[in-house]
Motif scaffolding. Structure first.
Motif, PDB file in Angstrom:
ATOM      1  N   GLU A  16      -0.295  -7.775  -3.576  1.00  0.00           N
ATOM      2  CA  GLU A  16      -0.105  -6.307  -3.624  1.00  0.00           C
ATOM      3  C   GLU A  16       1.190  -5.938  -4.336  1.00  0.00           C
ATOM      4  OE1 GLU A  16      -2.068  -3.676  -2.662  1.00  0.00           O
ATOM      5  OE2 GLU A  16      -3.712  -4.997  -2.073  1.00  0.00           O
ATOM      6  N   LYS A  18       3.093  -4.542  -7.665  1.00  0.00           N
ATOM      7  CA  LYS A  18       2.681  -3.657  -8.755  1.00  0.00           C
ATOM      8  C   LYS A  18       2.717  -4.402 -10.095  1.00  0.00           C
ATOM      9  CE  LYS A  18       2.251   0.218  -6.424  1.00  0.00           C
ATOM     10  NZ  LYS A  18       1.042   0.013  -5.612  1.00  0.00           N
ATOM     11  N   PRO A 137      -5.541   7.668  -2.450  1.00  0.00           N
ATOM     12  CA  PRO A 137      -5.627   6.201  -2.589  1.00  0.00           C
ATOM     13  C   PRO A 137      -5.068   5.697  -3.935  1.00  0.00           C
ATOM     14  CG  PRO A 137      -7.758   7.127  -1.927  1.00  0.00           C
ATOM     15  CD  PRO A 137      -6.871   8.280  -2.241  1.00  0.00           C
ATOM     16  N   CYS A 139      -2.325   6.492  -5.164  1.00  0.00           N
ATOM     17  CA  CYS A 139      -0.876   6.236  -4.992  1.00  0.00           C
ATOM     18  C   CYS A 139      -0.651   4.744  -4.707  1.00  0.00           C
ATOM     19  CB  CYS A 139      -0.301   7.039  -3.831  1.00  0.00           C
ATOM     20  SG  CYS A 139      -0.409   8.816  -4.022  1.00  0.00           S
ATOM     21  N   ARG A 140      -1.708   4.036  -4.292  1.00  0.00           N
ATOM     22  CA  ARG A 140      -1.616   2.585  -4.014  1.00  0.00           C
ATOM     23  C   ARG A 140      -2.236   1.769  -5.144  1.00  0.00           C
ATOM     24  NH1 ARG A 140      -4.711   0.885  -0.078  1.00  0.00           N
ATOM     25  NH2 ARG A 140      -5.854   2.795   0.351  1.00  0.00           N
ATOM     26  N   CYS A 141      -2.488   2.407  -6.279  1.00  0.00           N
ATOM     27  CA  CYS A 141      -3.081   1.710  -7.435  1.00  0.00           C
ATOM     28  C   CYS A 141      -2.184   0.549  -7.859  1.00  0.00           C
ATOM     29  CB  CYS A 141      -3.218   2.730  -8.577  1.00  0.00           C
ATOM     30  SG  CYS A 141      -3.546   2.002 -10.161  1.00  0.00           S
ATOM     31  N   SER A 142      -2.794  -0.518  -8.342  1.00  0.00           N
ATOM     32  CA  SER A 142      -2.002  -1.709  -8.700  1.00  0.00           C
ATOM     33  C   SER A 142      -1.092  -1.480  -9.906  1.00  0.00           C
ATOM     34  CB  SER A 142      -2.944  -2.885  -8.974  1.00  0.00           C
ATOM     35  OG  SER A 142      -3.853  -2.543 -10.010  1.00  0.00           O
ATOM     36  N   ALA A 147       0.563   4.714 -10.171  1.00  0.00           N
ATOM     37  CA  ALA A 147       0.748   4.910  -8.721  1.00  0.00           C
ATOM     38  C   ALA A 147       1.921   5.858  -8.462  1.00  0.00           C
ATOM     39  CB  ALA A 147       0.988   3.552  -8.055  1.00  0.00           C
ATOM     40  N   ARG A 148       3.025   5.665  -9.197  1.00  0.00           N
ATOM     41  CA  ARG A 148       4.212   6.504  -8.944  1.00  0.00           C
ATOM     42  C   ARG A 148       3.969   7.950  -9.372  1.00  0.00           C
ATOM     43  NH1 ARG A 148       6.589   1.473 -10.193  1.00  0.00           N
ATOM     44  NH2 ARG A 148       6.782   1.966 -12.410  1.00  0.00           N
ATOM     45  N   ARG A 217      -9.277   2.105  -4.753  1.00  0.00           N
ATOM     46  CA  ARG A 217      -9.128   1.506  -3.420  1.00  0.00           C
ATOM     47  C   ARG A 217     -10.283   1.877  -2.498  1.00  0.00           C
ATOM     48  NH1 ARG A 217      -5.245  -2.479  -3.289  1.00  0.00           N
ATOM     49  NH2 ARG A 217      -3.518  -1.891  -4.634  1.00  0.00           N
TER      50      ARG A 217
END
Ligand code: ACO
Length: 308
Positions: A16, A18, A137, A139-142, A147-148, A217
């Protein structure tokens, strides 16, 4: 070397961690991100148009100021997202060219017309509500830069959703004609909003790989169900009825069951034949042309100041 890089990429995903712009990544991962992030950016920019139509007609100074700020936020979201996509080696010009030539998609939802003031309420409440469901979800992208960008976007979307619900609440507490206007907007926006989450999981060509890569996700269908479950009680609070006779709480599943989605309408809108596709694209292209002098002036200014 290639297999070492691939192994390092997979190990980062498994832990997990980035993936950042300078990291090695498979070409297909890069391509998928450019596709999704640029389509997302286009949706934000095209999404300014249906609501922008109502800024001059907002019913009070307060509502006008709120709507103006909201539409401006959407422009800002587009800019963060274009910037996130640029970190993957694509240029703003390439992305806009793909949009203007019809090669790139943007969200189906923005091809529907905004006929009354209640549509501003329905868009905020439903469309932005669906957008948050889909985007939290992310926001938790790899991929780190995407994500930011999503963190700030989600905070603003949550304000947008509440302002839409507030418009609906005012209309529902108003005269019978105002309440009827709110019901009519819900009737027209409900099904297109439910479609926003994309095709069913078993007909979604990109989902499996995107989930494996940690880009997506939660699946299209799971998000759609979460949205419906969250929205039905809100409609009840407003005293409005959702235009789906099959909508029913299922005790066993602990979810709402809902009716068949008209996927032929979805495909038609994606294919360019929705109620406003042509109008949206031509308005967008005119705005781009009208803005040529601004881009030229900015470039001239930057050149004069040594490109800083
Ligand atoms: N409108 C237009 N196209 C759509 C939509 C939609 N509502 N839903 C799916 N599609 C397209 C996909 O882009 C894909 O086309 P492509 O392969 O040519 O790019 C095709 O339909 C098949 O769908 P999926 O395989 O499910 O595609 P994907 O895995 O990309 O999932 C989704 C689609 C859920 C929209 C995803 O791309 C995503 O989460 N994007 C980021 C969020 C976003 O773009 N939101 C925009 C609206 S919100 C707002 O702006 C307020």
């Amino acid at each position: 070397l290639a297999s070492q890089q691939q192994a390092r990429f997979e190990a980062a995903l498994a832990k997990e961690q980035k993936i950042e712009a300078q990291d090695w990544m498979p070409d297909a991962y890069r391509k998928t991100l450019v596709r999704q992030i640029s389509q997302h950016a286009h949706s934000e920019i095209i999404g300014m148009l249906p609501e922008g139509n109502w800024i001059t007609r907002a019913p009070s100074l307060k509502r006008k100021a709120i709507l103006l700020a909201k539409v401006q936020d959407e422009g800002g979201h587009g800019l963060y997202l274009y910037a996130a996509a640029e970190t993957l080696g694509t240029s703003r010009e390439q992305m806009l060219d793909a949009l203007h030539s019809g090669r790139a998609k943007y969200s189906s939802i923005f091809n529907y017309p905004t006929l009354t003031w209640a549509d501003m309420g329905a868009i905020g409440w439903l469309v932005d509500g669906a957008a948050i469901m889909n985007q939290v979800p992310l926001c938790r992208c790899s991929y780190g830069p995407y994500a930011r960008a999503m963190i700030r976007i989600c905070k603003e979307e949550s304000f947008h959703q509440r302002q839409g619900f507030d418009i609906m609440l005012s209309l529902c507490k108003g005269t019978p004609a105002q309440k009827a206007m709110a019901q009519d907007a819900l009737n027209r926006w409900w099904w297109p909003t439910v479609m926003m989450f994309g095709p069913n999981d078993d007909s979604s060509p990109n989902s499996r790989q995107s989930m494996e890569w940690g880009i997506k996700r939660i699946s299209n269908d799971a998000l759609r169900q979460k949205f419906i479950d969250a929205t039905v009680p809100q409609a009840e609070l407003l005293g409005l009825s959702i235009p789906d006779p099959a909508l029913k709480w299922n005790e066993e599943r602990s979810h709402y069951d809902f009716g068949e989605i008209d996927w032929s309408e979805f495909m038609r809108v994606l294919g360019g034949d929705g109620p406003c596709n042509k109008e949206r694209l031509s308005t967008r292209m005119k705005a781009h042309e009208d803005g040529t002098w601004v881009r030229e002036a900015a470039m001239a200014y930057a050149k004069k100041h040594g490109g800083k």
